[in-house]
Scaffold this motif. Structure first.
Motif, short mmCIF file in Angstrom:
data_model
loop_
_atom_site.label_atom_id
_atom_site.label_comp_id
_atom_site.label_asym_id
_atom_site.label_seq_id
_atom_site.Cartn_x
_atom_site.Cartn_y
_atom_site.Cartn_z
N ALA A 265 1.65 2.06 -21.82
CA ALA A 265 2.75 2.94 -21.50
C ALA A 265 1.88 3.97 -20.48
CB ALA A 265 3.17 3.69 -22.84
N ARG A 266 0.71 4.20 -20.87
CA ARG A 266 -0.42 5.07 -20.16
C ARG A 266 -0.50 4.42 -18.65
NH1 ARG A 266 -3.47 5.25 -24.80
NH2 ARG A 266 -5.05 3.97 -24.07
N VAL A 267 -0.66 3.04 -18.72
CA VAL A 267 -1.14 2.42 -17.35
C VAL A 267 0.23 2.17 -16.71
CG1 VAL A 267 -1.38 0.15 -16.30
CG2 VAL A 267 -2.90 1.02 -18.36
N ALA A 268 1.40 1.98 -17.29
CA ALA A 268 2.79 2.22 -16.53
C ALA A 268 3.04 3.16 -16.07
CB ALA A 268 3.83 1.76 -17.59
N MET A 269 2.72 4.43 -16.73
CA MET A 269 2.92 5.86 -16.06
C MET A 269 1.90 6.17 -14.88
SD MET A 269 4.52 8.77 -15.69
CE MET A 269 5.50 9.03 -17.20
N THR A 270 0.76 5.62 -14.83
CA THR A 270 -0.14 5.81 -13.83
C THR A 270 0.61 4.94 -12.76
OG1 THR A 270 -2.03 5.88 -15.42
CG2 THR A 270 -2.57 5.20 -13.07
N LEU A 271 1.01 4.06 -12.89
CA LEU A 271 1.54 3.10 -11.78
C LEU A 271 2.64 3.79 -11.31
CD1 LEU A 271 1.18 -0.51 -13.15
CD2 LEU A 271 0.14 0.20 -11.24
N PHE A 272 3.68 4.11 -12.12
CA PHE A 272 4.61 5.07 -11.61
C PHE A 272 4.29 6.27 -10.76
CE2 PHE A 272 8.04 8.37 -12.21
CZ PHE A 272 9.06 7.76 -11.82
N ARG A 273 3.24 6.97 -11.42
CA ARG A 273 2.91 8.08 -10.27
C ARG A 273 2.08 7.78 -8.99
NH1 ARG A 273 0.28 10.88 -15.65
NH2 ARG A 273 1.82 12.15 -16.43
N LEU A 274 1.69 6.66 -9.07
CA LEU A 274 1.11 5.87 -7.91
C LEU A 274 2.27 5.81 -6.86
CD1 LEU A 274 -1.71 3.88 -9.15
CD2 LEU A 274 -2.07 5.99 -7.97
N THR A 275 3.37 5.17 -7.26
CA THR A 275 4.59 4.65 -6.32
C THR A 275 5.18 6.15 -5.86
OG1 THR A 275 6.19 4.80 -8.02
CG2 THR A 275 4.88 2.62 -7.70
N GLN A 276 5.20 7.24 -6.66
CA GLN A 276 5.48 8.28 -6.01
C GLN A 276 4.54 8.83 -4.86
OE1 GLN A 276 8.50 7.77 -7.53
NE2 GLN A 276 8.70 10.01 -7.55
N ALA A 277 3.35 8.70 -5.18
CA ALA A 277 2.44 9.39 -4.25
C ALA A 277 2.59 8.37 -2.90
CB ALA A 277 0.90 9.33 -4.46
N ILE A 278 2.36 7.07 -3.11
CA ILE A 278 2.71 6.32 -1.95
C ILE A 278 3.74 6.51 -1.09
CG2 ILE A 278 2.79 3.71 -1.36
CD1 ILE A 278 1.05 3.14 -3.77
N LYS A 279 4.91 6.54 -1.76
CA LYS A 279 6.16 6.81 -1.23
C LYS A 279 6.11 8.28 -0.35
CE LYS A 279 11.20 7.97 -2.27
NZ LYS A 279 12.09 8.16 -3.41
N LYS A 280 5.68 9.12 -0.69
CA LYS A 280 5.12 10.39 -0.10
C LYS A 280 4.40 10.24 1.15
CE LYS A 280 3.44 15.03 -0.62
NZ LYS A 280 2.86 16.05 -1.26
N MET A 281 3.22 9.35 1.06
CA MET A 281 2.63 9.11 2.07
C MET A 281 3.08 8.30 3.19
SD MET A 281 -0.64 8.19 -0.23
CE MET A 281 -2.13 7.89 1.07
N THR A 282 3.93 7.22 2.91
CA THR A 282 4.46 6.31 4.00
C THR A 282 5.61 7.21 4.64
OG1 THR A 282 5.81 5.24 2.13
CG2 THR A 282 3.70 4.17 2.77
N GLN A 283 6.31 8.04 3.77
CA GLN A 283 7.53 8.89 4.42
C GLN A 283 6.92 9.70 5.45
OE1 GLN A 283 10.96 9.04 3.57
NE2 GLN A 283 10.84 9.82 5.47
N SER A 284 5.72 10.23 5.26
CA SER A 284 4.91 11.06 6.19
C SER A 284 4.59 10.36 7.59
CB SER A 284 3.81 11.74 5.79
OG SER A 284 3.03 12.52 6.63
N GLU A 285 4.22 9.22 7.45
CA GLU A 285 3.85 8.29 8.38
C GLU A 285 5.15 7.78 9.35
OE1 GLU A 285 0.92 5.02 7.74
OE2 GLU A 285 0.33 6.10 6.11
N SER A 286 6.24 7.46 8.33
CA SER A 286 7.65 7.06 9.01
C SER A 286 8.15 8.13 9.68
CB SER A 286 8.50 6.78 7.76
OG SER A 286 7.75 5.61 7.09
#
Length: 205
Positions: free
Chosen positions: A14-35
């Motif tokens: 669950a800890r690893v899964a939450m870390t991955l979930f948070r990473l997807t949120q950060a990546i979404k924010k970064m790619t949205q800015s580039e887009s």
């Protein structure tokens, strides 16, 4: 339960899964800015890059939907938006009229070339890590991707080399390579493109 702190405290997965979930949120924010800088949505950019990097005979609407993990209807809407911008055109598959293939227009090709650095902000973050950390990450995330793929949640497209269906240098002339999956000879340039049907060889093969 994943969002329950105490549950995560006692559950490593669950800890690893939450870390991955948070990473997807950060990546979404970064790619949205580039887009935003390109005047396109992240999904539209993924569509252009999918067509640009995928072998032409498998660059279909269905495979695009699988690649981004969306429904067919959603993928069609994304592609239609790109067609309105005159970046993409559709064609029927020559041997199966049920399949719609995607091609870049000249304008779309130029845009796709401009977008080759899309995602570079994430790469810059990763480059700040040591080689040792990256080695561990590559191994661990590779296992995550493999498990997701086996469970039908992820499509991983790769070029022909390393695929169990690929037979290099058995043909002649302009099409020296062969794919056992589609029963077709391929030009060398085509084998360098990504294929959503890529199936890694087993060790020892």
């Amino acid at each position: 339960m994943l969002f329950e702190p105490q549950y995560r405290h006692d559950n490593k997965a669950a800890r690893v899964a939450m870390t991955l979930f948070r990473l997807t949120q950060a990546i979404k924010k970064m790619t949205q800015s580039e887009s935003d800088q390109a005047g396109l949505s992240p999904a539209q950019i993924q569509g252009l890059l999918f067509i640009y990097h995928t072998r032409s005979d498998v660059a279909s609407v269905g495979n695009f939907a699988d690649m981004i993990g969306s429904s067919h209807v959603t993928a069609v809407k994304i592609i239609n938006g790109l067609m309105e911008k005159e970046f993409v055109q559709k064609d029927k598959h020559p041997s199966d009229k049920r399949i719609t293939l995607l091609q870049l227009t000249e304008k779309g090709f130029v845009m796709a070339r401009r977008l080759q650095d899309w995602g570079s902000s994430l790469e810059e973050v990763m480059s700040q890590m040591s080689d040792e950390v990256l080695d561990h990450l590559e191994l661990g995330l590779g296992s995550v991707a493999s498990t997701l793929q086996k469970n039908g949640h992820l499509v991983v497209s790769e070029p022909c080399l390393g695929c169990m269906h690929f037979q290099p240098n058995i043909g002649d002339g302009n099409e020296p390579h062969y794919c056992n999956l589609i029963k077709k000879y391929l030009a060398h340039e085509a084998t360098l493109k990504e294929c959503p049907e890529h199936t890694p060889k087993l060790r020892g093969e």
